[in-house]
Motif scaffolding. Sequence first.
Motif, PDB file in Angstrom:
ATOM      1  N   LEU A 128       0.822  -1.205   0.000  1.00 12.14           N
ATOM      2  CA  LEU A 128       0.000   0.000   0.000  1.00 12.14           C
ATOM      3  C   LEU A 128       0.861   1.264   0.000  1.00 12.14           C
ATOM      4  O   LEU A 128       0.579   2.223  -0.728  1.00 12.14           O
ATOM      5  N   ALA A 129       1.920   1.257   0.820  1.00 13.31           N
ATOM      6  CA  ALA A 129       2.797   2.422   0.902  1.00 13.31           C
ATOM      7  C   ALA A 129       3.477   2.687  -0.436  1.00 13.31           C
ATOM      8  O   ALA A 129       3.594   3.842  -0.877  1.00 13.31           O
ATOM      9  N   ASN A 130       3.917   1.627  -1.098  1.00 15.55           N
ATOM     10  CA  ASN A 130       4.572   1.790  -2.401  1.00 15.55           C
ATOM     11  C   ASN A 130       3.594   2.272  -3.462  1.00 15.55           C
ATOM     12  O   ASN A 130       3.930   3.120  -4.299  1.00 15.55           O
ATOM     13  N   LEU A 131       2.370   1.743  -3.437  1.00 17.99           N
ATOM     14  CA  LEU A 131       1.357   2.199  -4.396  1.00 17.99           C
ATOM     15  C   LEU A 131       0.970   3.656  -4.137  1.00 17.99           C
ATOM     16  O   LEU A 131       0.754   4.429  -5.083  1.00 17.99           O
ATOM     17  N   ALA A 132       0.897   4.024  -2.872  1.00 11.57           N
ATOM     18  CA  ALA A 132       0.567   5.416  -2.535  1.00 11.57           C
ATOM     19  C   ALA A 132       1.660   6.361  -3.033  1.00 11.57           C
ATOM     20  O   ALA A 132       1.365   7.484  -3.483  1.00 11.57           O
ATOM     21  N   ALA A 133       2.912   5.912  -2.962  1.00 10.05           N
ATOM     22  CA  ALA A 133       4.022   6.728  -3.471  1.00 10.05           C
ATOM     23  C   ALA A 133       3.895   6.920  -4.981  1.00 10.05           C
ATOM     24  O   ALA A 133       4.160   8.008  -5.504  1.00 10.05           O
ATOM     25  N   ASN A 141      -5.142   5.956  -8.247  1.00  2.72           N
ATOM     26  CA  ASN A 141      -5.955   5.373  -7.179  1.00  2.72           C
ATOM     27  C   ASN A 141      -5.529   3.943  -6.876  1.00  2.72           C
ATOM     28  O   ASN A 141      -6.339   3.111  -6.477  1.00  2.72           O
ATOM     29  N   ARG A 142      -4.244   3.654  -7.069  1.00  4.92           N
ATOM     30  CA  ARG A 142      -3.740   2.295  -6.863  1.00  4.92           C
ATOM     31  C   ARG A 142      -3.938   1.845  -5.416  1.00  4.92           C
ATOM     32  O   ARG A 142      -4.427   0.741  -5.147  1.00  4.92           O
ATOM     33  N   ALA A 143      -3.505   2.686  -4.470  1.00  3.42           N
ATOM     34  CA  ALA A 143      -3.583   2.314  -3.056  1.00  3.42           C
ATOM     35  C   ALA A 143      -5.033   2.118  -2.622  1.00  3.42           C
ATOM     36  O   ALA A 143      -5.351   1.168  -1.890  1.00  3.42           O
ATOM     37  N   ALA A 144      -5.918   2.985  -3.073  1.00  4.98           N
ATOM     38  CA  ALA A 144      -7.337   2.857  -2.719  1.00  4.98           C
ATOM     39  C   ALA A 144      -7.911   1.563  -3.291  1.00  4.98           C
ATOM     40  O   ALA A 144      -8.729   0.898  -2.653  1.00  4.98           O
ATOM     41  N   THR A 145      -7.453   1.203  -4.485  1.00  2.00           N
ATOM     42  CA  THR A 145      -7.939  -0.033  -5.113  1.00  2.00           C
ATOM     43  C   THR A 145      -7.497  -1.256  -4.318  1.00  2.00           C
ATOM     44  O   THR A 145      -8.286  -2.184  -4.078  1.00  2.00           O
ATOM     45  N   LEU A 146      -6.233  -1.277  -3.891  1.00  2.00           N
ATOM     46  CA  LEU A 146      -5.755  -2.410  -3.102  1.00  2.00           C
ATOM     47  C   LEU A 146      -6.442  -2.459  -1.742  1.00  2.00           C
ATOM     48  O   LEU A 146      -6.766  -3.546  -1.242  1.00  2.00           O
ATOM     49  N   ALA A 147      -6.677  -1.302  -1.144  1.00  2.60           N
ATOM     50  CA  ALA A 147      -7.367  -1.275   0.155  1.00  2.60           C
ATOM     51  C   ALA A 147      -8.777  -1.845   0.030  1.00  2.60           C
ATOM     52  O   ALA A 147      -9.271  -2.521   0.940  1.00  2.60           O
ATOM     53  N   THR A 148      -9.413  -1.597  -1.109  1.00  2.11           N
ATOM     54  CA  THR A 148     -10.768  -2.105  -1.343  1.00  2.11           C
ATOM     55  C   THR A 148     -10.764  -3.578  -1.747  1.00  2.11           C
ATOM     56  O   THR A 148     -11.680  -4.326  -1.400  1.00  2.11           O
ATOM     57  N   HIS A 149      -9.696  -3.962  -2.457  1.00  2.00           N
ATOM     58  CA  HIS A 149      -9.585  -5.342  -2.952  1.00  2.00           C
ATOM     59  C   HIS A 149      -8.235  -5.940  -2.528  1.00  2.00           C
ATOM     60  O   HIS A 149      -7.350  -6.149  -3.360  1.00  2.00           O
TER      61      HIS A 149
END
Length: 291
Positions: A128-133, A141-149
Amino acid sequence: MSFSVEQLACHPKFVSSLRFLAEALRDRYDSGPRIARLLASHQRWLLTQTAYALHLEYDPAVPGSGLTVVKLRDVITQYRVASRNTVLSYVEELLTYRFLVPVPGVVKRPRRYGPAEVSHTAMISWYLANLAALDLLDDGNRAATLATHPELIDLAQPRMARRCLETTAWREPPERVGLFLWTEAGGLVMDHLVSRLDMSTEVDGRVNLGRIDTRAIAAQFMMSRTHLQRLLRKAVDGGSLGWYDESKKTHLWMSRDFLDEYCRWQAEKLATVDEAFAWAQSAAACAVSEQ
């Protein structure tokens, strides 16, 4: 579209993105020092990511698949990342601290293992941290997508880990970067330095890192102050860092050429993180459409 290595390394916001990532990883260390240290040196990073990937790649139809000491040892030694004894010690440490647990009901040899819930949570947090970066670079919206899925980690992580292990440019950091990353807590020190970057202070190829308290840093990262001072001295001798006040050694700068070298190395990993996650989303969407 995912970022290429070149696009990341040359992106005007990439240093800010890496500073955000360094701060996120430091926060994670503060909340769970022992498990965070599994990714604190490059060797442990490679061991941990490979071990997790092997676990996710388990296929009951394939004999010997999954995370076993034999499988991890064979993959790691193939790329000369660590010795057989180091792999064995690493697995024993994970079992001791219960970051790794035997798979229930499996009694045959070689014994198969899986991550404990705390390890699974830590891996998702890292991704998540890497996607948020990456999101900071293109308002994604990579991090939000992983948080949801969160199940997407099952597809993305093995692909990312395998590709990082196979990529020489990531597996074998440049010498000056490796000075930090191959040491036990050097990755934590590097994150600390990157988190202090302020590019507005750059003058004559030097970026001010401010006042450095080696005693406090050593205590925070559970390393000896002597080891930290030796590490900084070698970095200064190599031109990566320098003291504004050589006699007192309290205010530090980082050379721009070393920072660029570090950015290029990090771009190798983040491009792989990005590509693997994009592929995982596509693969998951295809699987749904075929149902």
